[in-house]
Design an enzyme around this catalytic site. Structure first.
Site, mmCIF file in Angstrom:
data_model
loop_
_atom_site.group_PDB
_atom_site.id
_atom_site.type_symbol
_atom_site.label_atom_id
_atom_site.label_comp_id
_atom_site.label_asym_id
_atom_site.label_seq_id
_atom_site.Cartn_x
_atom_site.Cartn_y
_atom_site.Cartn_z
ATOM 1 C CG HIS A 160 -3.755 -1.702 -1.584
ATOM 2 N ND1 HIS A 160 -4.817 -2.537 -1.825
ATOM 3 C CD2 HIS A 160 -4.141 -0.917 -0.545
ATOM 4 C CE1 HIS A 160 -5.792 -2.275 -0.972
ATOM 5 N NE2 HIS A 160 -5.416 -1.288 -0.186
ATOM 6 N N GLY A 217 1.473 -1.969 4.260
ATOM 7 C CA GLY A 217 1.992 -0.601 4.187
ATOM 8 C C GLY A 217 3.249 -0.460 5.017
ATOM 9 C CB SER A 218 3.734 0.582 8.547
ATOM 10 O OG SER A 218 2.792 -0.326 9.067
ATOM 11 C CG MET A 266 -8.245 6.950 2.839
ATOM 12 S SD MET A 266 -7.326 6.996 4.385
ATOM 13 C CE MET A 266 -6.472 5.416 4.269
ATOM 14 C CG HIS A 302 -9.096 -0.245 -0.174
ATOM 15 N ND1 HIS A 302 -8.425 -0.492 1.017
ATOM 16 C CD2 HIS A 302 -10.418 -0.294 0.136
ATOM 17 C CE1 HIS A 302 -9.300 -0.679 1.982
ATOM 18 N NE2 HIS A 302 -10.512 -0.556 1.479
ATOM 19 C CG ASP A 333 -5.747 -2.973 3.564
ATOM 20 O OD1 ASP A 333 -4.696 -2.589 4.109
ATOM 21 O OD2 ASP A 333 -6.372 -2.284 2.735
ATOM 22 N N GLY A 334 -4.283 -4.064 6.703
ATOM 23 C CA GLY A 334 -4.187 -3.347 7.979
ATOM 24 C C GLY A 334 -3.453 -4.150 9.032
ATOM 25 N N GLY A 335 -2.295 -3.665 9.413
ATOM 26 C CA GLY A 335 -1.556 -4.328 10.493
ATOM 27 C C GLY A 335 -0.944 -5.658 10.109
ATOM 28 C CG ASP A 367 -4.995 2.152 1.160
ATOM 29 O OD1 ASP A 367 -5.928 1.340 1.024
ATOM 30 O OD2 ASP A 367 -3.876 1.839 1.606
ATOM 31 C CG MET A 403 -11.084 2.801 2.614
ATOM 32 S SD MET A 403 -9.511 2.776 3.469
ATOM 33 C CE MET A 403 -8.424 2.893 2.072
ATOM 34 C CG MET A 453 -10.852 -2.657 5.862
ATOM 35 S SD MET A 453 -9.281 -2.162 5.108
ATOM 36 C CE MET A 453 -8.389 -1.467 6.478
ATOM 37 C CB SER A 501 -0.881 0.013 1.254
ATOM 38 O OG SER A 501 -1.329 1.336 1.484
HETATM 39 C C1 DX5 Z 1 -5.837 1.536 5.931
HETATM 40 C C2 DX5 Z 1 -5.465 1.119 4.547
HETATM 41 C C3 DX5 Z 1 -4.329 0.138 4.487
HETATM 42 C C4 DX5 Z 1 -3.100 0.586 5.195
HETATM 43 C C5 DX5 Z 1 -2.188 -0.563 5.464
HETATM 44 O O1 DX5 Z 1 -7.005 2.265 5.926
HETATM 45 O O2 DX5 Z 1 -6.527 0.541 3.842
HETATM 46 O O3 DX5 Z 1 -4.036 -0.246 3.156
HETATM 47 O O4 DX5 Z 1 -2.413 1.565 4.479
HETATM 48 O O5 DX5 Z 1 -1.118 -0.062 6.146
HETATM 49 P P1 DX5 Z 1 -0.417 -0.876 7.327
HETATM 50 O O6 DX5 Z 1 0.147 -2.103 6.726
HETATM 51 O O7 DX5 Z 1 0.619 0.081 7.805
HETATM 52 O O8 DX5 Z 1 -1.477 -1.158 8.359
HETATM 53 ZN ZN ZN Z 2 -6.228 -0.552 1.650
#
Ligand code: DX5
Ligand code: ZN
Length: 213
Positions: free
Chosen positions: A34, A194-195, A38, A67, A172-174, A36, A69, A138, A9
């Site tokens: 990916h 992501g991170s 928002m 994606h 997705d997420g964490g 994101d 959101m 998520m 991401s």
């Molecule tokens: C959160 C996003 C994710 C996020 C993932 O709203 O949809 O794609 O960037 O990032 P990490 O891996 O850092 O949780």
């Molecule tokens: Zn995402």
């Protein structure tokens, strides 16, 4: 772990160097990019719009996984579909006519995915599973990268795998090195990270670490 794909991401990338970041991820062995999106309504954060994605896709050889959101994605669906991403994800909670949105995504020749937030039961996806190419679960409240996975969300992976043995399940997420094997064992086959990648200076080493059996 065969069949497990990795979609970084770019939410955690340096947006001022986005072309270089995407090239680095491509060379590092990512399977897709990916994006994101928002809108500061569906989630309390604002990222980028149509032109950013179109420009980022111009020189990118990898499939684009967008994606959304955003509230009422059906109102702007054609704009997101115009650059022909490989896949487009809308949120079940944000879309008023899901069947119609899936139909429009497919008509554009794009893979259709539906996502659910942590508080949304997996069973609500059931009526759409036959129409979808992918579902995105998520594992954190959407809006920000760098959050810890909510442990209560993972049981939905196995539940969904039971309902749809062949569908792509994205998480997705964490997603981190210490939990991806559990997620894959439950039935996830695409990791959005992501991170877990951008915190490392060597993206190739970071991605390799998620492919270790
Ligand atoms: C959160 C996003 C994710 C996020 C993932 O709203 O949809 O794609 O960037 O990032 P990490 O891996 O850092 O949780
Ligand atoms: Zn995402």
């Amino acid at each position: 772990m065969s069949g497990l794909t990795i979609s970084p991401s770019i939410l955690s990338a340096d947006f001022s160097r986005i072309a270089e970041e995407i090239e680095a991820l491509t060379l590092a062995g990512a399977d897709a990019i990916h994006y994101d999106v928002m809108d500061n309504h569906f989630v309390p954060n604002l990222t980028f719009g149509f032109k950013f994605i179109e420009d980022a896709m111009k020189n990118c050889r990898l499939p684009a996984d967008v994606h959304l959101m955003i509230e009422r994605p059906e109102e702007s669906l054609d704009r997101w579909l115009a650059p022909k991403p490989a896949s487009l994800t809308v949120h079940l909670e944000a879309c008023r006519d899901i069947e119609n949105a899936i139909h429009r995504i497919h008509k554009a020749g794009v893979r259709a995915a539906l996502s659910i937030k942590p508080g949304t039961p997996a069973v609500l996806l059931k009526p759409y599973l036959d129409m979808l190419d992918s579902v995105l679960i998520m594992l954190v409240e959407p809006g920000f990268g760098g959050q810890a996975m909510l442990p209560e969300t993972v049981e939905k992976i196995a539940e969904l795998r039971g309902m749809a043995p062949d569908i792509e399940i994205q998480v997705d997420g964490g997603v981190k090195r210490d939990n991806y094997k559990t997620l894959a064992a439950l039935g996830a086959n695409n990791l959005v990270i992501g991170s877990g990648i951008f915190a490392e200076s060597d993206y190739a080493a970071a991605i390799r670490a998620f492919r270790a059996a």
